[in-house]
Design a protein around this motif. Structure first.
Motif, mmCIF file in Angstrom:
data_model
loop_
_atom_site.group_PDB
_atom_site.id
_atom_site.type_symbol
_atom_site.label_atom_id
_atom_site.label_comp_id
_atom_site.label_asym_id
_atom_site.label_seq_id
_atom_site.Cartn_x
_atom_site.Cartn_y
_atom_site.Cartn_z
ATOM 1 N N LYS A 138 4.047 -6.169 -3.123
ATOM 2 C CA LYS A 138 2.755 -7.064 -3.709
ATOM 3 C C LYS A 138 3.572 -7.717 -3.859
ATOM 4 N N THR A 151 10.532 -7.555 4.765
ATOM 5 C CA THR A 151 10.599 -6.349 5.240
ATOM 6 C C THR A 151 12.147 -6.166 6.280
ATOM 7 N N PHE A 172 6.339 0.145 -0.157
ATOM 8 C CA PHE A 172 4.953 -0.923 0.119
ATOM 9 C C PHE A 172 5.471 -2.251 -1.450
ATOM 10 N N HIS A 184 -2.298 9.655 2.127
ATOM 11 C CA HIS A 184 -2.613 8.278 2.924
ATOM 12 C C HIS A 184 -3.513 8.833 4.359
ATOM 13 N N ILE A 232 5.718 -1.991 3.955
ATOM 14 C CA ILE A 232 3.738 -2.502 3.783
ATOM 15 C C ILE A 232 4.583 -3.991 3.118
ATOM 16 N N TYR A 240 1.995 -6.602 1.061
ATOM 17 C CA TYR A 240 0.916 -7.747 1.062
ATOM 18 C C TYR A 240 1.181 -8.608 0.022
ATOM 19 N N ARG A 263 8.643 -0.096 10.458
ATOM 20 C CA ARG A 263 7.099 -0.013 10.202
ATOM 21 C C ARG A 263 6.778 0.952 9.144
ATOM 22 N N ASP A 264 8.447 1.146 8.355
ATOM 23 C CA ASP A 264 7.724 2.000 7.072
ATOM 24 C C ASP A 264 8.197 1.027 5.550
ATOM 25 N N ARG A 294 5.915 5.590 2.910
ATOM 26 C CA ARG A 294 5.898 3.836 3.058
ATOM 27 C C ARG A 294 6.837 2.936 1.665
#
Length: 121
Positions: free
Chosen positions: A68, A87, A66, A52, A102, A104, A99-100, A64
């Motif tokens: 999808k 989340t 992630f 990152h 993500i 999408y 914050r850790d 983090r």
């Protein structure tokens, strides 16, 4: 459809079981769908397989989680509700901080989805 891909760090199986249940419930509530059509796939990323901001491995920021989400198009409000739910689910299951995590969204045209060789549209 929809399906969720989660990139994590090889947790104990109970963590994934909790995450699957909570994410499915949250996505169903946000999108107004039934759990029978939601699938979750997990991809483990071993230690030092993350980069990152131009830094790799132990020099990178904290790993983090992630997620999808591949789904037919939804409103921005529905996606925001789903993002909050996913989340929260991942934080609870993994003991992570918001914050850790993500999330999408990848909108998929119904004409591009086939189940058992049959178009969904």
């Amino acid at each position: 459809m929809p399906f969720i891909e989660v990139f994590d760090r090889e947790p104990v199986q109970e963590t994934r079981a909790v995450a699957t249940s909570l994410m499915t419930d949250g996505l169903c509530a946000a999108f107004g769908i039934k759990p029978e059509i939601v699938t979750v796939y997990y991809f483990s990323t071993p230690e030092n397989s993350y980069g990152h901001a131009g830094k790799y491995g132990e020099n990178a920021e904290k790993f983090r989680i992630f997620a999808k989400v591949h789904a037919f198009p939804r409103s921005a409000e529905a996606k925001a509700e789903a993002a909050r739910a996913l989340t929260g689910a991942l934080c609870r299951a993994y003991g992570a901080q918001p914050r850790d995590v993500i999330v999408y969204f990848f909108d998929r045209d119904p004409g591009d989805a086939f189940h058992g060789g049959v178009a969904s549209a």
